[in-house]
Design an enzyme around this catalytic site. Structure first.
Site, PDB file in Angstrom:
ATOM      1  N   PHE A  33       0.802  -1.268  -0.124  1.00 43.51           N
ATOM      2  CA  PHE A  33       0.119   0.163  -0.125  1.00 43.51           C
ATOM      3  C   PHE A  33       0.829   1.278  -0.086  1.00 43.51           C
ATOM      4  O   PHE A  33       0.794   2.037  -0.800  1.00 43.51           O
ATOM      5  CB  PHE A  33      -1.045  -0.133   1.239  1.00 43.51           C
ATOM      6  CG  PHE A  33      -1.845   1.140   1.125  1.00 43.51           C
ATOM      7  CD1 PHE A  33      -3.271   1.178   0.488  1.00 43.51           C
ATOM      8  CD2 PHE A  33      -1.486   2.350   1.858  1.00 43.51           C
ATOM      9  CE1 PHE A  33      -3.964   2.326   0.479  1.00 43.51           C
ATOM     10  CE2 PHE A  33      -2.387   3.505   1.932  1.00 43.51           C
ATOM     11  CZ  PHE A  33      -3.661   3.240   1.361  1.00 43.51           C
ATOM     12  N   ASP A  34       1.849   1.277   0.992  1.00 38.78           N
ATOM     13  CA  ASP A  34       2.778   2.291   0.981  1.00 38.78           C
ATOM     14  C   ASP A  34       3.407   2.678  -0.355  1.00 38.78           C
ATOM     15  O   ASP A  34       3.800   3.817  -0.779  1.00 38.78           O
ATOM     16  CB  ASP A  34       3.954   2.165   1.952  1.00 38.78           C
ATOM     17  CG  ASP A  34       3.160   2.476   3.559  1.00 38.78           C
ATOM     18  OD1 ASP A  34       1.998   2.826   3.505  1.00 38.78           O
ATOM     19  OD2 ASP A  34       3.909   1.919   4.399  1.00 38.78           O
ATOM     20  N   GLU A  64     -27.994   8.590  20.363  1.00 36.77           N
ATOM     21  CA  GLU A  64     -26.541   8.261  19.765  1.00 36.77           C
ATOM     22  C   GLU A  64     -25.697   8.794  20.791  1.00 36.77           C
ATOM     23  O   GLU A  64     -26.367   9.491  21.874  1.00 36.77           O
ATOM     24  CB  GLU A  64     -26.349   9.449  18.847  1.00 36.77           C
ATOM     25  CG  GLU A  64     -27.180   8.859  17.368  1.00 36.77           C
ATOM     26  CD  GLU A  64     -27.082  10.308  16.325  1.00 36.77           C
ATOM     27  OE1 GLU A  64     -26.378  11.124  16.540  1.00 36.77           O
ATOM     28  OE2 GLU A  64     -27.528   9.879  15.502  1.00 36.77           O
ATOM     29  N   LYS A  95     -22.888  11.148  22.728  1.00 36.50           N
ATOM     30  CA  LYS A  95     -22.574  12.554  22.252  1.00 36.50           C
ATOM     31  C   LYS A  95     -21.036  12.645  22.607  1.00 36.50           C
ATOM     32  O   LYS A  95     -20.376  12.557  23.560  1.00 36.50           O
ATOM     33  CB  LYS A  95     -23.346  13.588  23.300  1.00 36.50           C
ATOM     34  CG  LYS A  95     -22.883  14.988  22.915  1.00 36.50           C
ATOM     35  CD  LYS A  95     -23.855  15.848  23.907  1.00 36.50           C
ATOM     36  CE  LYS A  95     -23.558  17.304  23.494  1.00 36.50           C
ATOM     37  NZ  LYS A  95     -22.435  17.947  23.517  1.00 36.50           N
ATOM     38  N   ASP A 101     -17.190  13.816  22.363  1.00 36.86           N
ATOM     39  CA  ASP A 101     -16.841  14.985  23.180  1.00 36.86           C
ATOM     40  C   ASP A 101     -15.405  15.396  22.123  1.00 36.86           C
ATOM     41  O   ASP A 101     -14.459  15.106  22.459  1.00 36.86           O
ATOM     42  CB  ASP A 101     -16.053  14.719  24.572  1.00 36.86           C
ATOM     43  CG  ASP A 101     -15.916  15.839  25.293  1.00 36.86           C
ATOM     44  OD1 ASP A 101     -16.338  16.955  24.560  1.00 36.86           O
ATOM     45  OD2 ASP A 101     -15.168  15.966  26.210  1.00 36.86           O
ATOM     46  N   TYR A 142     -24.858  13.570  10.799  1.00 34.58           N
ATOM     47  CA  TYR A 142     -25.910  14.592  10.543  1.00 34.58           C
ATOM     48  C   TYR A 142     -25.972  14.786   8.882  1.00 34.58           C
ATOM     49  O   TYR A 142     -24.674  15.139   8.432  1.00 34.58           O
ATOM     50  CB  TYR A 142     -25.804  15.709  11.052  1.00 34.58           C
ATOM     51  CG  TYR A 142     -26.972  16.786  11.146  1.00 34.58           C
ATOM     52  CD1 TYR A 142     -28.344  16.399  10.661  1.00 34.58           C
ATOM     53  CD2 TYR A 142     -26.612  17.960  11.717  1.00 34.58           C
ATOM     54  CE1 TYR A 142     -29.267  17.256  10.649  1.00 34.58           C
ATOM     55  CE2 TYR A 142     -28.035  18.921  11.931  1.00 34.58           C
ATOM     56  CZ  TYR A 142     -29.234  18.526  11.284  1.00 34.58           C
ATOM     57  OH  TYR A 142     -30.183  19.407  11.092  1.00 34.58           O
ATOM     58  N   LYS A 147     -26.634  15.080  29.564  1.00 33.67           N
ATOM     59  CA  LYS A 147     -25.194  15.037  29.807  1.00 33.67           C
ATOM     60  C   LYS A 147     -24.925  13.976  31.014  1.00 33.67           C
ATOM     61  O   LYS A 147     -25.490  14.091  31.992  1.00 33.67           O
ATOM     62  CB  LYS A 147     -24.676  16.338  30.254  1.00 33.67           C
ATOM     63  CG  LYS A 147     -24.955  17.377  29.377  1.00 33.67           C
ATOM     64  CD  LYS A 147     -23.286  17.422  28.517  1.00 33.67           C
ATOM     65  CE  LYS A 147     -23.312  18.745  27.748  1.00 33.67           C
ATOM     66  NZ  LYS A 147     -22.206  19.431  27.789  1.00 33.67           N
ATOM     67  N   CYS A 172      16.542  20.156  44.676  1.00 33.96           N
ATOM     68  CA  CYS A 172      16.039  18.813  43.969  1.00 33.96           C
ATOM     69  C   CYS A 172      15.892  17.764  44.728  1.00 33.96           C
ATOM     70  O   CYS A 172      16.602  17.580  45.738  1.00 33.96           O
ATOM     71  CB  CYS A 172      17.099  18.745  42.654  1.00 33.96           C
ATOM     72  SG  CYS A 172      16.926  17.177  41.902  1.00 33.96           S
ATOM     73  N   CYS A 175      19.334  15.452  43.986  1.00 31.47           N
ATOM     74  CA  CYS A 175      20.671  15.970  44.076  1.00 31.47           C
ATOM     75  C   CYS A 175      20.999  17.024  44.756  1.00 31.47           C
ATOM     76  O   CYS A 175      22.023  17.863  45.021  1.00 31.47           O
ATOM     77  CB  CYS A 175      21.413  16.256  42.730  1.00 31.47           C
ATOM     78  SG  CYS A 175      20.801  17.707  41.875  1.00 31.47           S
ATOM     79  N   CYS A 197      15.520  21.419  38.153  1.00 33.63           N
ATOM     80  CA  CYS A 197      16.882  21.338  38.742  1.00 33.63           C
ATOM     81  C   CYS A 197      17.978  21.565  37.486  1.00 33.63           C
ATOM     82  O   CYS A 197      17.989  21.136  36.524  1.00 33.63           O
ATOM     83  CB  CYS A 197      16.992  19.883  39.007  1.00 33.63           C
ATOM     84  SG  CYS A 197      18.802  19.239  39.669  1.00 33.63           S
ATOM     85  N   CYS A 246      22.722  15.609  38.104  1.00 31.90           N
ATOM     86  CA  CYS A 246      21.635  15.016  38.616  1.00 31.90           C
ATOM     87  C   CYS A 246      21.373  13.527  38.104  1.00 31.90           C
ATOM     88  O   CYS A 246      21.229  13.473  36.843  1.00 31.90           O
ATOM     89  CB  CYS A 246      20.521  16.145  38.544  1.00 31.90           C
ATOM     90  SG  CYS A 246      19.246  15.434  39.137  1.00 31.90           S
TER      91      CYS A 246
END
Ligand code: IVH
Length: 668
Positions: A35-36, A112, A114, A116, A225, A311, A405, A408, A423, A429
């Site tokens: 395919f590629d 259906e 919803k 997000d 839709y 909701k 830190c 260290c 740090c 460290c």
């Protein structure tokens, strides 16, 4: 039509068909590699003959178009929002309004998910996607067609014929949780602030200027839709079925419902199941099924009277914040993590939550011993969303962020305008040094088999390595002396390290871990500058002129190469023999012609002679200048000399036409 035109159109049709089979029927008729190869052939042809590229070309999937400013387009039908409900009572009231509006006529609903994400409007003309427009203010939105075309599940050209000449279809573009989490892992890895949530990530991505970056973000979408004149459906249900038949991604989760009872059963089912979906939903949409009845009910100024949403409440729990631990990342960023009294949330036991940074701790004013609210979206780590203040103890004290830190003890610093404390002890460290090595060996970088975080720890503790370049100096004797290693594992590791010397330059550039240089940016830099030496020499102006490189990345690259320790590290890598430049000449495409030798002769229509030579080499074949018994194939173009042809025939060399050659390379 010329041969090139014919081939472009053949390839375009074939790839559209294969995409349809893959996304609609879940069938792979050919391998990914084949395919590629088809896609690459089409890309090459379009590059050589830009005027012949078709507007619906499947190469648009990989992006490349840059939009500096999005054109504003007026929606043919305004994009409205939905009224919200949060309870059974409110749904009951909606149902009564519908019943009344339809004068007691019988009717049914479709429920259906919803989703997000971000709303999108797509215009198809003669079956070809011609425009994608964001919702904007509902009246007009941004034209984001180039970005929408990169969404693989969206058909660019329909494979059926029974659709209206022009129609609009709307739906939701979203970022699957898996993609979102992977992007954030990488962002944290390169020292970039994580994306807040999949919805923002999807909407931010759709507004990016470079569509090739959009393509890598792997957005997906569901359509719900259908709009237009003379639609071939009388009901929403039929619209969904039509859309599906035409090859659009339509979620199969919709159900017809006859009553509020049915609707509620659907709501309750998905309230539990939603945590197993690959993308986020924030509720359910309930629509009157008949389009005639939808029309009768009509719209108020802002929302339809024939649909409403229900909701879900975000899943949350309260528990006690027992302590805060601090983690030091590869870039030195110090991240606070909340340790919680274990609590049950959305089906899992939660004991840690992310606190992001010092600003977030201050914003929440969260203190040890507080009762906190924890919420879970689809993301891996839940977050603290607030403090139950009335429950706070009398003697609680504001949380002071660490000043030194934890690894260290160097004093932490914060750059103006950045949320994270760092740090600054990059070289000394330990978690930063080890983090850089873990970053270097990961799959997306040098991909060293047989090596993981624990082994890095061990080699580091035993002082066998102090940076990633030291890996290339490891010996069998050193490894076999360690507890963890036996003959086989030592050999495997050394072989893995050796193999990483052939990992291509862009991955090495990513692996060395310059702040803000993620895998994509590394690719852009590598392609633009060609070698590490050129990047190291590049000025600020030269850097920001490279595609996708902004001020922040340019400054980070400059700072990296100004540090003598980094320069020395790169020098060590060079001595070790890793790839620090792009390969000379053309990139390899496949090994379809491996072990075969070719002579070419005559004039070709799809390729120039030079391109044909490149093609043979790029697919592993060997080029020979004259016909002999050792040659496997003679690729014969037009006007080829008769002597050559005769010699080839006599020696039993196979003769290929240009088309036969193309088929051979493509493996079809
Ligand atoms: S129908 C006129 N169906 O929710 C009705 N919307 O709050 C148009 N959304 O802007 C919307 N999933 O972005 C519809 N299955 C679905 C949806 C859905 C998500 C979004 C959409 C809309 C918003 C309304």
């Amino acid at each position: 039509m010329t041969d090139v035109q014919k081939r472009i159109s053949e390839l375009t049709d074939r790839i559209h068909y294969l995409n349809h089979r893959y996304y609609q029927d879940s069938v792979s008729e050919i391998s990914d590699m084949e395919f590629d190869a088809l896609l690459r052939e089409l890309q090459d042809l379009e590059k050589q003959h830009p005027a012949l590229a078709q507007t619906d070309s499947p190469t648009q999937r990989v992006g490349g178009a840059i939009t500096k400013e999005f054109r504003q387009i007026r929606h043919q039908y305004p994009m409205l929002s939905l009224g919200n409900t949060y309870s059974r009572e409110e749904l009951q009231e909606f149902d009564e309004r519908v019943r009344k509006g339809l004068n007691g006529e019988p009717f049914e609903y479709v429920c259906e998910l919803k989703i997000d994400g971000v709303a999108i409007s797509l215009i198809y003309e003669n079956g070809v996607l011609t425009q994608a427009i964001t919702r904007g203010d509902g009246v007009q939105g941004d034209e984001v067609t180039a970005n929408a075309r990169t969404i693989k599940s969206l058909p660019l050209k329909l494979q059926t014929s029974d659709f209206p000449e022009r129609f609009e279809v709307r739906g939701e573009i979203f970022m699957p949780f898996k993609v979102f989490d992977a992007i954030n892992v990488e962002r944290e890895d390169i020292g970039e602030a994580p994306l807040a949530n999949p919805r923002n990530a999807a909407s931010g991505t759709m507004k990016m200027q470079d569509s090739s970056v959009v393509a890598q973000r792997k957005l997906d979408c569901y359509l719900y839709y259908l709009l237009g004149e003379n639609l071939p459906s009388q009901s929403h249900e039929q619209s969904l079925l039509r859309l599906k038949e035409w090859g659009f991604p339509v979620s199969d989760t919709w159900r017809k419902c006859a009553s509020v009872e049915d609707i509620f059963a659907f709501i309750e089912h998905w309230d539990k199941e939603r945590f197993h979906l690959p993308m986020g939903i924030d509720g359910i949409v309930i629509k009157v099924n008949s389009l005639r009845q939808q029309e009768d009910l009509g719209f108020t100024a802002k929302i339809p009277r024939w649909a409403i949403s229900y909701k879900y409440k975000a899943e949350s729990a309260t528990t006690v914040l027992e302590s805060i631990s601090y983690q030091v990342g590869r870039t030195g960023a110090v991240t606070p993590v909340a340790n919680l009294k274990p609590v049950q949330l959305a089906g899992t036991k939660v004991k840690r939550a992310s606190l992001h940074n010092a600003d977030e701790i201050a914003r929440l004013d969260v203190r040890i011993g507080d009762w906190v609210f924890v919420e879970k979206g689809g993301e891996i780590i839940p977050k603290i969303t607030g403090v139950d203040l009335p429950k706070r103890g009398m003697f609680s004290e504001p949380t002071a962020f660490l000043s030194h830190c934890p690894a260290c003890e160097t004093a932490l610093v914060r750059t103006e305008g950045e949320a994270a404390w760092y740090c600054p002890n990059e070289m000394g460290c330990p978690p930063q040094r080890k983090g850089r090595m873990e970053h270097f060996i990961q799959r997306k970088a040098l991909n060293i088999d047989g090596l993981g975080a624990e082994t890095i720890d061990l080699l580091f503790e035993k002082k066998l390595i102090s940076d990633s370049a030291d890996l290339y100096k490891l010996t069998y004797e050193q490894l076999i002396g360690l507890d963890r290693f036996a003959d086989k594992s030592a050999r495997n590791l050394l072989a893995g390290i050796e193999k990483s010397k052939s990992v291509p330059f862009p991955k090495v550039l990513f692996g060395i871990g310059i702040r803000f240089v993620g895998a994509t940016v590394a690719e852009k830099l590598a392609e633009h500058f060609g070698s590490m030496d050129n990047i190291a020499k590049a000025t600020h102006e030269e850097l920001i002129q490279a595609p996708e490189i902004g001020e922040k990345i340019a400054l980070s690259v400059l700072a990296f190469f100004q540090d003598p320790a980094s320069v020395q590290f790169v020098e060590k890598l060079k001595l070790a023999g890793v790839q620090l430049a792009m390969p000379e000449g053309k990139e390899a495409e496949s090994d379809a012609l491996a072990g075969m030798s070719f002579v070419i002769s005559g004039v070709f229509s799809t390729f120039s002679r030079e391109e044909l030579q490149d093609k043979i080499k790029a697919n592993g074949g060997k080029l020979i200048s004259s016909v002999s018994a050792k040659v496997n194939y003679l690729v014969a173009g037009e006007n080829m000399g008769p002597a050559k042809l005769e010699k080839a025939t006599k020696l039993g060399v196979k003769i290929l036409t240009e088309t036969e050659f193309i088929e051979m390379v493509m493996g079809s």
